[in-house]
Design a protein around this motif. Structure first.
Motif, PDB file in Angstrom:
ATOM      1  N   LEU A   7     174.515 -18.265  36.360  1.00  0.00           N
ATOM      2  CA  LEU A   7     173.556 -17.299  36.225  1.00  0.00           C
ATOM      3  C   LEU A   7     173.684 -16.469  34.956  1.00  0.00           C
ATOM      4  O   LEU A   7     174.619 -16.407  34.381  1.00  0.00           O
ATOM      5  CB  LEU A   7     173.439 -16.373  37.396  1.00  0.00           C
TER       6      LEU A   7
ATOM      7  N   ILE B 168     168.114 -20.174  25.382  1.00  0.00           N
ATOM      8  CA  ILE B 168     169.632 -19.996  25.699  1.00  0.00           C
ATOM      9  C   ILE B 168     170.214 -21.005  24.562  1.00  0.00           C
ATOM     10  O   ILE B 168     169.864 -21.944  24.294  1.00  0.00           O
ATOM     11  CB  ILE B 168     170.021 -20.846  27.028  1.00  0.00           C
TER      12      ILE B 168
ATOM     13  N   THR C 186     160.128 -11.748  29.991  1.00  0.00           N
ATOM     14  CA  THR C 186     159.884 -13.127  30.053  1.00  0.00           C
ATOM     15  C   THR C 186     159.369 -13.295  31.562  1.00  0.00           C
ATOM     16  O   THR C 186     158.322 -13.781  31.600  1.00  0.00           O
ATOM     17  CB  THR C 186     161.187 -14.060  29.926  1.00  0.00           C
ATOM     18  N   VAL C 187     160.158 -13.168  32.514  1.00  0.00           N
ATOM     19  CA  VAL C 187     159.813 -13.383  33.869  1.00  0.00           C
ATOM     20  C   VAL C 187     160.586 -12.214  34.838  1.00  0.00           C
ATOM     21  O   VAL C 187     161.457 -11.518  34.163  1.00  0.00           O
ATOM     22  CB  VAL C 187     160.003 -14.776  34.439  1.00  0.00           C
TER      23      VAL C 187
HETATM   24  O1  TXA Z   1     163.889 -15.440  30.921  1.00  0.00           O
HETATM   25  C1  TXA Z   1     165.162 -15.371  31.825  1.00  0.00           C
HETATM   26  O2  TXA Z   1     166.232 -15.661  31.225  1.00  0.00           O
HETATM   27  C2  TXA Z   1     165.526 -15.188  33.156  1.00  0.00           C
HETATM   28  C3  TXA Z   1     165.143 -13.546  33.229  1.00  0.00           C
HETATM   29  C4  TXA Z   1     165.259 -13.001  34.712  1.00  0.00           C
HETATM   30  O3  TXA Z   1     165.848 -12.933  32.415  1.00  0.00           O
HETATM   31  N1  TXA Z   1     166.523 -15.495  33.849  1.00  0.00           N
HETATM   32  C5  TXA Z   1     166.834 -16.733  33.931  1.00  0.00           C
HETATM   33  O4  TXA Z   1     168.197 -16.990  34.267  1.00  0.00           O
HETATM   34  O5  TXA Z   1     166.239 -17.605  33.524  1.00  0.00           O
HETATM   35  P1  TXA Z   1     168.909 -18.092  35.134  1.00  0.00           P
HETATM   36  O6  TXA Z   1     170.117 -17.480  35.619  1.00  0.00           O
HETATM   37  O7  TXA Z   1     167.693 -18.911  36.006  1.00  0.00           O
HETATM   38  O8  TXA Z   1     169.371 -19.070  33.997  1.00  0.00           O
HETATM   39  C6  TXA Z   1     170.588 -19.753  34.357  1.00  0.00           C
HETATM   40  C7  TXA Z   1     170.430 -20.996  33.303  1.00  0.00           C
HETATM   41  C8  TXA Z   1     171.493 -22.022  33.659  1.00  0.00           C
HETATM   42  O9  TXA Z   1     170.853 -22.936  34.469  1.00  0.00           O
HETATM   43  C9  TXA Z   1     172.062 -22.660  32.521  1.00  0.00           C
HETATM   44  O10 TXA Z   1     171.182 -23.383  31.836  1.00  0.00           O
HETATM   45  C10 TXA Z   1     172.281 -21.304  31.875  1.00  0.00           C
HETATM   46  O11 TXA Z   1     171.582 -20.428  32.333  1.00  0.00           O
HETATM   47  N2  TXA Z   1     173.613 -20.725  31.678  1.00  0.00           N
HETATM   48  C11 TXA Z   1     174.168 -19.658  32.281  1.00  0.00           C
HETATM   49  N3  TXA Z   1     175.405 -19.690  32.394  1.00  0.00           N
HETATM   50  C12 TXA Z   1     175.575 -20.775  31.247  1.00  0.00           C
HETATM   51  C13 TXA Z   1     176.810 -21.228  30.625  1.00  0.00           C
HETATM   52  N4  TXA Z   1     178.114 -20.330  30.807  1.00  0.00           N
HETATM   53  N5  TXA Z   1     177.079 -22.201  30.016  1.00  0.00           N
HETATM   54  C14 TXA Z   1     176.063 -22.787  29.726  1.00  0.00           C
HETATM   55  N6  TXA Z   1     174.735 -22.449  30.180  1.00  0.00           N
HETATM   56  C15 TXA Z   1     174.570 -21.556  31.001  1.00  0.00           C
END
Ligand code: TXA
Ligand code: MG
Length: 311
Positions: free
Chosen positions: A64, A184, A35-36
């Motif tokens: 995260l 997600i 993805t990134v």
């Molecule tokens: O493509 C991707 O997903 C990239 C690459 C590097 O793998 N990673 C990424 O991670 O975008 P990050 O940490 O920026 O994504 C965080 C998002 C949060 O803003 C939230 O929307 C969701 O993931 N998230 C994380 N933990 C969560 C939880 N326990 N419940 C609901 N949403 C959650």
């Protein structure tokens, strides 16, 4: 934090070994996924996770995504059953992250989950990410490797342009194929929490219609209010009133201290753990003033949410 030397590593055996060594030492390593590029740190290490937020300059502690090499490893950290298990079997490795209840004894830093009782897990398909996760042999927390509010990086050069000096290394394996963050899915009813690199239609071939965003925990803003201690919080307190416990910062008398030396990265690393510990004492919590610079902004944001009246 002062700048550090950022190494550019190749995605060969030597580069991956060095990247894994840096992660094990609590360092930050950017690595490619399909993805990134992610900004990775050991998801069990409070300080490493705090450093991710510091490097990105994030004004808030959003939870995260934790990266693992396969479903079996994911199950050490979360309970993945029912439709989530079907999605994992169907689409992992790939651009899909699943939010699932934390498993007993998961060992993840509370900063990774922002104090929630769920965790987002992802199994990336990129060979360099797979190699790194297998050699490191631990969970890697990784948001996109850009400064907060900037465009997500799809090359190592993008990562260096935004974060040079803020991380220990970047593993350079060229451009990312998808170029969009992972989709997600999570919650009950199962909902699309973030659109991304895997199309909703593809997901729904397995799950049937997903609930829309808004059905469960969705936007980071909503998420942030989700974790609140039972105890009331009084902010910017220099001393405790009778009956209160005091969460300190800097050199002072207190029941627990976020950082005696006044280090905001250490304070962020301790924040959720200390709030949980004080909450267990079932007394009102007074919190010392925290400076608003650097990670102090995210710490103050989180404390303000925890202190806000709730209905
Ligand atoms: O493509 C991707 O997903 C990239 C690459 C590097 O793998 N990673 C990424 O991670 O975008 P990050 O940490 O920026 O994504 C965080 C998002 C949060 O803003 C939230 O929307 C969701 O993931 N998230 C994380 N933990 C969560 C939880 N326990 N419940 C609901 N949403 C959650
Ligand atoms: Mg991002």
């Amino acid at each position: 934090m002062t700048d550090i030397e950022t190494a550019v590593l190749r995605a060969d055996a030597a580069g991956i070994a060095e990247a894994a060594r840096l992660l094990a030492a609590g360092g930050l390593v950017s690595f490619p996924t399909e993805t990134v590029y992610g900004l990775g740190g050991d998801a069990r290490n409070d300080i490493a996770v705090a450093r991710i937020f510091d490097a990105k300059g994030r004004p808030r502690f959003n939870p995260l995504i934790v990266h693992v090499p396969d479903l079996e490893t994911a199950r050490r950290f979360a309970r993945i059953d029912g439709p989530l298990a079907a999605l994992a079997t169907g689409f992992w490795p790939g651009p899909l992250s699943l939010v699932a209840p934390l498993a007993d004894g998961h060992g993840l830093s509370p900063l990774v989950t922002a104090g929630l009782d769920t965790v987002a897990l992802r199994v990336p398909a990129h060979p360099a990410a797979q190699d790194l996760l297998r050699v490191f042999d631990g969970p890697v927390a990784a948001p996109s490797a850009n400064r907060s509010g900037r465009i997500s990086p799809t090359t190592a050069a993008h990562v260096m342009a935004g974060l040079n000096g803020k991380l220990d290394a970047v593993v350079d394996a060229g451009a990312c194929a998808v170029g969009l963050e992972s989709t997600i899915v999570g919650g009950d009813p199962l909902a699309l929490l973030r659109p991304g690199g895997l199309a909703q239609d593809d997901i729904e071939t397995i799950t049937g219609p997903l609930a829309g965003a808004g059905a469960g925990i969705t936007a980071p803003g909503q998420l942030s209010s989700h974790y609140a201690p039972d105890a009331t919080l009084r902010l910017n307190a220099n001393t405790a009133h009778p009956g209160e416990v005091l969460l300190g910062f800097g050199p002072m008398q207190s029941d627990l201290n976020l950082s005696v030396s006044g280090d905001l990265i250490e304070a962020a690393a301790n924040l959720f753990g200390h709030l949980h510990s004080l909450d267990a004492m079932a007394r009102p919590i007074a919190v010392a003033p925290i400076p608003k610079c650097g990670l102090g902004q995210a710490i103050n944001d989180r404390l303000a949410r925890a202190a806000a009246p709730r209905g």
